[in-house]
Design a protein around this motif. Structure first.
Motif, PDB file in Angstrom:
ATOM      1  N   LYS A  26       0.817  -1.220   0.000  1.00  0.00           N
ATOM      2  CA  LYS A  26       0.000   0.000   0.000  1.00  0.00           C
ATOM      3  C   LYS A  26       0.851   1.271   0.000  1.00  0.00           C
ATOM      4  CE  LYS A  26      -0.509  -0.094   5.064  1.00  0.00           C
ATOM      5  NZ  LYS A  26       0.337  -1.288   5.253  1.00  0.00           N
ATOM      6  N   LEU A  27       2.130   1.155   0.355  1.00  0.00           N
ATOM      7  CA  LEU A  27       2.998   2.333   0.397  1.00  0.00           C
ATOM      8  C   LEU A  27       3.277   2.891  -0.989  1.00  0.00           C
ATOM      9  CD1 LEU A  27       5.587   1.194   3.091  1.00  0.00           C
ATOM     10  CD2 LEU A  27       3.546   2.598   3.403  1.00  0.00           C
ATOM     11  N   ARG A  28       3.076   2.090  -2.013  1.00  0.00           N
ATOM     12  CA  ARG A  28       3.293   2.581  -3.374  1.00  0.00           C
ATOM     13  C   ARG A  28       2.408   3.793  -3.659  1.00  0.00           C
ATOM     14  NH1 ARG A  28       5.353  -0.323  -8.100  1.00  0.00           N
ATOM     15  NH2 ARG A  28       4.671   0.668 -10.043  1.00  0.00           N
ATOM     16  N   ASP A  29       1.253   3.880  -3.021  1.00  0.00           N
ATOM     17  CA  ASP A  29       0.351   5.012  -3.227  1.00  0.00           C
ATOM     18  C   ASP A  29       0.926   6.315  -2.685  1.00  0.00           C
ATOM     19  OD1 ASP A  29      -1.468   3.311  -4.416  1.00  0.00           O
ATOM     20  OD2 ASP A  29      -2.651   3.033  -2.592  1.00  0.00           O
ATOM     21  N   ARG A  30       1.970   6.235  -1.892  1.00  0.00           N
ATOM     22  CA  ARG A  30       2.598   7.444  -1.368  1.00  0.00           C
ATOM     23  C   ARG A  30       3.563   8.085  -2.375  1.00  0.00           C
ATOM     24  NH1 ARG A  30       4.009   5.829   4.997  1.00  0.00           N
ATOM     25  NH2 ARG A  30       1.888   5.146   5.542  1.00  0.00           N
ATOM     26  N   PHE A  31       3.657   7.475  -3.552  1.00  0.00           N
ATOM     27  CA  PHE A  31       4.591   7.962  -4.578  1.00  0.00           C
ATOM     28  C   PHE A  31       3.862   8.241  -5.878  1.00  0.00           C
ATOM     29  CE2 PHE A  31       7.013   5.688  -1.481  1.00  0.00           C
ATOM     30  CZ  PHE A  31       8.183   6.428  -1.346  1.00  0.00           C
ATOM     31  N   ASP A  35       2.394   5.523 -14.860  1.00  0.00           N
ATOM     32  CA  ASP A  35       1.736   4.244 -15.140  1.00  0.00           C
ATOM     33  C   ASP A  35       2.545   3.435 -16.151  1.00  0.00           C
ATOM     34  OD1 ASP A  35      -0.348   4.849 -13.441  1.00  0.00           O
ATOM     35  OD2 ASP A  35      -1.620   5.682 -15.027  1.00  0.00           O
ATOM     36  N   GLY A  36       2.592   2.139 -15.939  1.00  0.00           N
ATOM     37  CA  GLY A  36       3.206   1.241 -16.911  1.00  0.00           C
ATOM     38  C   GLY A  36       4.715   1.190 -16.882  1.00  0.00           C
ATOM     39  N   LEU A  37       5.337   1.879 -15.931  1.00  0.00           N
ATOM     40  CA  LEU A  37       6.788   1.940 -15.874  1.00  0.00           C
ATOM     41  C   LEU A  37       7.295   1.086 -14.722  1.00  0.00           C
ATOM     42  CD1 LEU A  37       9.223   3.562 -17.189  1.00  0.00           C
ATOM     43  CD2 LEU A  37       9.044   5.047 -15.189  1.00  0.00           C
ATOM     44  N   VAL A  38       8.339   0.317 -14.964  1.00  0.00           N
ATOM     45  CA  VAL A  38       9.034  -0.406 -13.895  1.00  0.00           C
ATOM     46  C   VAL A  38      10.271   0.409 -13.542  1.00  0.00           C
ATOM     47  CG1 VAL A  38      10.277  -2.495 -13.266  1.00  0.00           C
ATOM     48  CG2 VAL A  38       8.177  -2.659 -14.601  1.00  0.00           C
ATOM     49  N   TYR A  39      10.309   0.941 -12.325  1.00  0.00           N
ATOM     50  CA  TYR A  39      11.403   1.829 -11.944  1.00  0.00           C
ATOM     51  C   TYR A  39      12.317   1.121 -10.953  1.00  0.00           C
ATOM     52  CZ  TYR A  39      14.004   6.010 -10.777  1.00  0.00           C
ATOM     53  OH  TYR A  39      15.023   6.930 -10.598  1.00  0.00           O
ATOM     54  N   ILE A 362      15.333   0.311 -21.032  1.00  0.00           N
ATOM     55  CA  ILE A 362      14.656   1.588 -20.768  1.00  0.00           C
ATOM     56  C   ILE A 362      13.640   1.884 -21.858  1.00  0.00           C
ATOM     57  CG2 ILE A 362      15.027   4.085 -20.610  1.00  0.00           C
ATOM     58  CD1 ILE A 362      17.730   3.412 -19.236  1.00  0.00           C
ATOM     59  N   ALA A 363      13.986   1.594 -23.105  1.00  0.00           N
ATOM     60  CA  ALA A 363      13.042   1.817 -24.212  1.00  0.00           C
ATOM     61  C   ALA A 363      11.793   0.963 -24.049  1.00  0.00           C
ATOM     62  CB  ALA A 363      13.722   1.507 -25.542  1.00  0.00           C
ATOM     63  N   ARG A 364      11.915  -0.161 -23.353  1.00  0.00           N
ATOM     64  CA  ARG A 364      10.781  -1.054 -23.146  1.00  0.00           C
ATOM     65  C   ARG A 364      10.085  -0.829 -21.798  1.00  0.00           C
ATOM     66  NH1 ARG A 364      12.164  -6.902 -25.936  1.00  0.00           N
ATOM     67  NH2 ARG A 364      13.472  -6.118 -27.650  1.00  0.00           N
ATOM     68  N   GLY A 365      10.443   0.266 -21.122  1.00  0.00           N
ATOM     69  CA  GLY A 365       9.726   0.639 -19.914  1.00  0.00           C
ATOM     70  C   GLY A 365      10.265   0.060 -18.633  1.00  0.00           C
ATOM     71  N   VAL A 366      11.505  -0.426 -18.636  1.00  0.00           N
ATOM     72  CA  VAL A 366      12.151  -0.936 -17.424  1.00  0.00           C
ATOM     73  C   VAL A 366      13.410  -0.102 -17.196  1.00  0.00           C
ATOM     74  CG1 VAL A 366      13.278  -2.898 -16.310  1.00  0.00           C
ATOM     75  CG2 VAL A 366      11.264  -3.275 -17.753  1.00  0.00           C
ATOM     76  N   ILE A 367      13.387   0.700 -16.149  1.00  0.00           N
ATOM     77  CA  ILE A 367      14.490   1.624 -15.919  1.00  0.00           C
ATOM     78  C   ILE A 367      15.397   1.115 -14.811  1.00  0.00           C
ATOM     79  CG2 ILE A 367      15.137   3.958 -15.232  1.00  0.00           C
ATOM     80  CD1 ILE A 367      12.627   4.977 -16.501  1.00  0.00           C
ATOM     81  N   GLY A 368      16.619   0.747 -15.220  1.00  0.00           N
ATOM     82  CA  GLY A 368      17.704   0.488 -14.292  1.00  0.00           C
ATOM     83  C   GLY A 368      18.831   1.416 -14.683  1.00  0.00           C
ATOM     84  N   ASP A 369      20.087   1.026 -14.424  1.00  0.00           N
ATOM     85  CA  ASP A 369      21.167   1.841 -14.952  1.00  0.00           C
ATOM     86  C   ASP A 369      22.387   0.992 -15.263  1.00  0.00           C
ATOM     87  OD1 ASP A 369      22.542   1.524 -12.550  1.00  0.00           O
ATOM     88  OD2 ASP A 369      22.211   3.569 -11.874  1.00  0.00           O
ATOM     89  N   PHE A 370      23.348   1.624 -15.893  1.00  0.00           N
ATOM     90  CA  PHE A 370      24.556   0.974 -16.411  1.00  0.00           C
ATOM     91  C   PHE A 370      25.774   1.550 -15.708  1.00  0.00           C
ATOM     92  CE2 PHE A 370      28.057   2.090 -19.339  1.00  0.00           C
ATOM     93  CZ  PHE A 370      28.585   0.828 -19.581  1.00  0.00           C
ATOM     94  N   ARG A 371      26.720   0.677 -15.340  1.00  0.00           N
ATOM     95  CA  ARG A 371      28.003   1.132 -14.820  1.00  0.00           C
ATOM     96  C   ARG A 371      29.111   0.488 -15.634  1.00  0.00           C
ATOM     97  NH1 ARG A 371      25.674   4.660 -13.265  1.00  0.00           N
ATOM     98  NH2 ARG A 371      25.400   5.535 -11.179  1.00  0.00           N
ATOM     99  N   ALA A 372      30.010   1.322 -16.131  1.00  0.00           N
ATOM    100  CA  ALA A 372      31.092   0.852 -16.993  1.00  0.00           C
ATOM    101  C   ALA A 372      31.974  -0.161 -16.245  1.00  0.00           C
ATOM    102  CB  ALA A 372      31.926   2.052 -17.446  1.00  0.00           C
ATOM    103  N   VAL A 385       8.518  -0.588  -5.073  1.00  0.00           N
ATOM    104  CA  VAL A 385       8.752  -1.631  -6.075  1.00  0.00           C
ATOM    105  C   VAL A 385       7.961  -2.880  -5.702  1.00  0.00           C
ATOM    106  CG1 VAL A 385      10.473  -3.175  -7.089  1.00  0.00           C
ATOM    107  CG2 VAL A 385      11.013  -0.755  -6.746  1.00  0.00           C
ATOM    108  N   SER A 386       7.299  -3.463  -6.690  1.00  0.00           N
ATOM    109  CA  SER A 386       6.468  -4.652  -6.455  1.00  0.00           C
ATOM    110  C   SER A 386       7.151  -5.904  -6.994  1.00  0.00           C
ATOM    111  CB  SER A 386       5.114  -4.484  -7.144  1.00  0.00           C
ATOM    112  OG  SER A 386       5.281  -4.488  -8.564  1.00  0.00           O
ATOM    113  N   PHE A 387       6.618  -7.049  -6.592  1.00  0.00           N
ATOM    114  CA  PHE A 387       7.109  -8.310  -7.140  1.00  0.00           C
ATOM    115  C   PHE A 387       6.759  -8.419  -8.624  1.00  0.00           C
ATOM    116  CE2 PHE A 387       7.036  -8.982  -2.612  1.00  0.00           C
ATOM    117  CZ  PHE A 387       8.197  -9.702  -2.388  1.00  0.00           C
ATOM    118  N   ALA A 388       5.632  -7.841  -9.014  1.00  0.00           N
ATOM    119  CA  ALA A 388       5.285  -7.815 -10.441  1.00  0.00           C
ATOM    120  C   ALA A 388       6.313  -7.016 -11.229  1.00  0.00           C
ATOM    121  CB  ALA A 388       3.887  -7.234 -10.634  1.00  0.00           C
ATOM    122  N   ASP A 389       6.837  -5.929 -10.629  1.00  0.00           N
ATOM    123  CA  ASP A 389       7.903  -5.156 -11.281  1.00  0.00           C
ATOM    124  C   ASP A 389       9.133  -6.031 -11.498  1.00  0.00           C
ATOM    125  OD1 ASP A 389       6.427  -2.782 -11.301  1.00  0.00           O
ATOM    126  OD2 ASP A 389       7.243  -2.105  -9.374  1.00  0.00           O
ATOM    127  N   ALA A 390       9.501  -6.800 -10.480  1.00  0.00           N
ATOM    128  CA  ALA A 390      10.682  -7.654 -10.573  1.00  0.00           C
ATOM    129  C   ALA A 390      10.508  -8.707 -11.666  1.00  0.00           C
ATOM    130  CB  ALA A 390      10.948  -8.325  -9.228  1.00  0.00           C
TER     131      ALA A 390
END
Length: 402
Positions: A26-31, A35-39, A362-372, A385-390
């Motif tokens: 329920k804490l996700r509602d505090r943010f 919609d549709g983005l996995v962050y 990222i183009a497909r709506g899943v935002i992580g990041d890259f480290r060289a 973050v939800s289990f569905a996001d994972a």
């Protein structure tokens, strides 16, 4: 790739069941999340807490626009650094009166390292520094060492205890490695430093807000951290510094400013430091971003960090399981330790062409990041973050490699 593992388990259905049973869901509602983005990049920049825009508008329109300079007293601007520090304190296991908010992590680290060196016993000549640390920490440590006459000794945190001697003055370590997500043993390393007579400074940037820290319980001397990652304070939000109460009376900041003077408005040429945590202040507080942070911390109301840690481990376990099911064998290699005692709240995967892979995610709506040069990082912020996001993130990664 299908949504079913070779063994027949429906991971999407399992994710839905885990989310239904999740007491923090329920804490996700505090943010305010699109919609549709996995962050999964909250280990770089936390999501926007829903209360922040209204709070910032009030600060700008009413507190600044109408009350003007009266807000230093009437709106509590002057006391914000310590007041907000006391909001952060329970999230890092500190009693009130030991945390001050303001400046950047780098500036606070400089204060902490030089202050620690000045607190150290006479005759000590070495500063042990995490060799895998975020580069800025290394730069700041080198400068602090030059100022205090100490020799920098780079060490692997997992082997730091072996390098402690009676010549060690200060030890600087990261609680969680920013590249790999490895969690280092803060209690044991702090005990080892103290047994050698050294002081320890911990960088909490990748642990505060993701797992229990226990600064007071483990007798940590000093610590610093940012607030824009798991604490969701916003881009460039002010950092914080912790000075254990037992050290505050002797803490000698290398950056004495008018804001840390015992009588700041006396405007005397002689400097006399304030008592308590306020002596870590330097200049005028950055009120706009600081009060945005204060509003952001409201998202933690009623939240137990132990519950956050439990969900973090469950999320990262589930994500790794999904990666193993969806991604072709050999395409990625986990570099984050599997044991819970050694894992922060992120999963790092090594792969060829990592930058291109993350760009496609990222183009497909899943935002992580890259480290060289070759690391994909996925940060799991349990508050939103939800289990569905994972599951979706791992499935999308599988599609890219499939």
């Amino acid at each position: 790739m299908s949504e079913t593992t070779p063994g027949g388990a429906d991971l999407a259905a399992r994710a839905a069941a885990l989310d239904t049973a999740d007491p923090l869901a329920k804490l996700r509602d505090r943010f305010a999340l699109p919609d549709g983005l996995v962050y999964l990049d909250g280990n770089s920049l936390g999501a926007l807490p829903a209360a922040v825009p209204g709070a910032v508008e009030d600060v700008v329109r009413r507190q600044w626009g109408e009350l003007l300079i009266r807000s230093w007293d009437e709106s509590g601007w002057w006391t914000a650094p310590e007041r907000i520090g006391d909001l952060i304190a329970p999230l890092i296991g500190a009693a009130p009166g030991q945390v001050t908010v303001g400046d950047s992590t780098s500036v606070n680290l400089f204060k902490a390292l030089v202050g620690a060196a000045r607190l150290a016993a006479p005759g000590r000549t070495r500063m042990l520094v995490d060799a895998t640390t975020f580069p800025t920490d290394g730069y700041i440590a080198a400068s602090a060492a030059r100022l205090t006459g100490l020799e920098v000794v780079p060490v692997d945190p997992s082997d730091a205890a072996a390098h402690l001697t009676d010549t060690t003055a200060v030890v600087l370590l990261n609680h969680v490695d920013y590249r790999t997500g490895r969690l280092h043993d803060l209690p044991a390393l702090t005990r080892a430093a103290h047994a050698s007579g050294a002081l320890v400074v911990w960088d909490l940037c990748h642990s505060a807000g993701a797992l229990p820290v226990g600064l007071d319980a483990h007798d940590v001397d000093l610590a610093v951290g940012c607030t824009y990652k798991y604490l969701n304070g916003g881009p460039g939000a002010p950092a914080y510094i912790y000075v254990a109460q037992r050290h505050q009376g002797a803490f000698d900041s290398p950056l004495p400013g008018w804001n840390s003077h015992v009588e700041p408005f006396a405007m005397t040429p002689e400097y006399e430091p304030a008592q308590g945590a306020a002596r870590t202040r330097v200049g005028t507080p950055d009120i706009l971003s600081m009060l945005a942070l204060e509003a952001a911390l409201g998202a933690w109301e009623g939240v137990d960090v132990a519950d956050v840690r439990a969900k973090s481990l469950a999320l990262t376990d589930f994500f790794l399981e999904c990666v193993a099911a969806y991604v072709p064998e050999g395409a990625v290699e986990p570099v984050t330790p599997a044991p819970h005692a050694e894992r922060g709240s992120q999963v790092s995967l090594r792969t060829a062409n990592a930058r291109a892979v993350m760009t496609e995610l990222i183009a497909r709506g899943v935002i992580g990041d890259f480290r060289a040069p070759d690391v994909l990082r996925f940060g799991f912020t349990p508050l939103y973050v939800s289990f569905a996001d994972a599951e979706r993130a791992a499935r999308t990664l599988g599609h890219i490699f499939g």
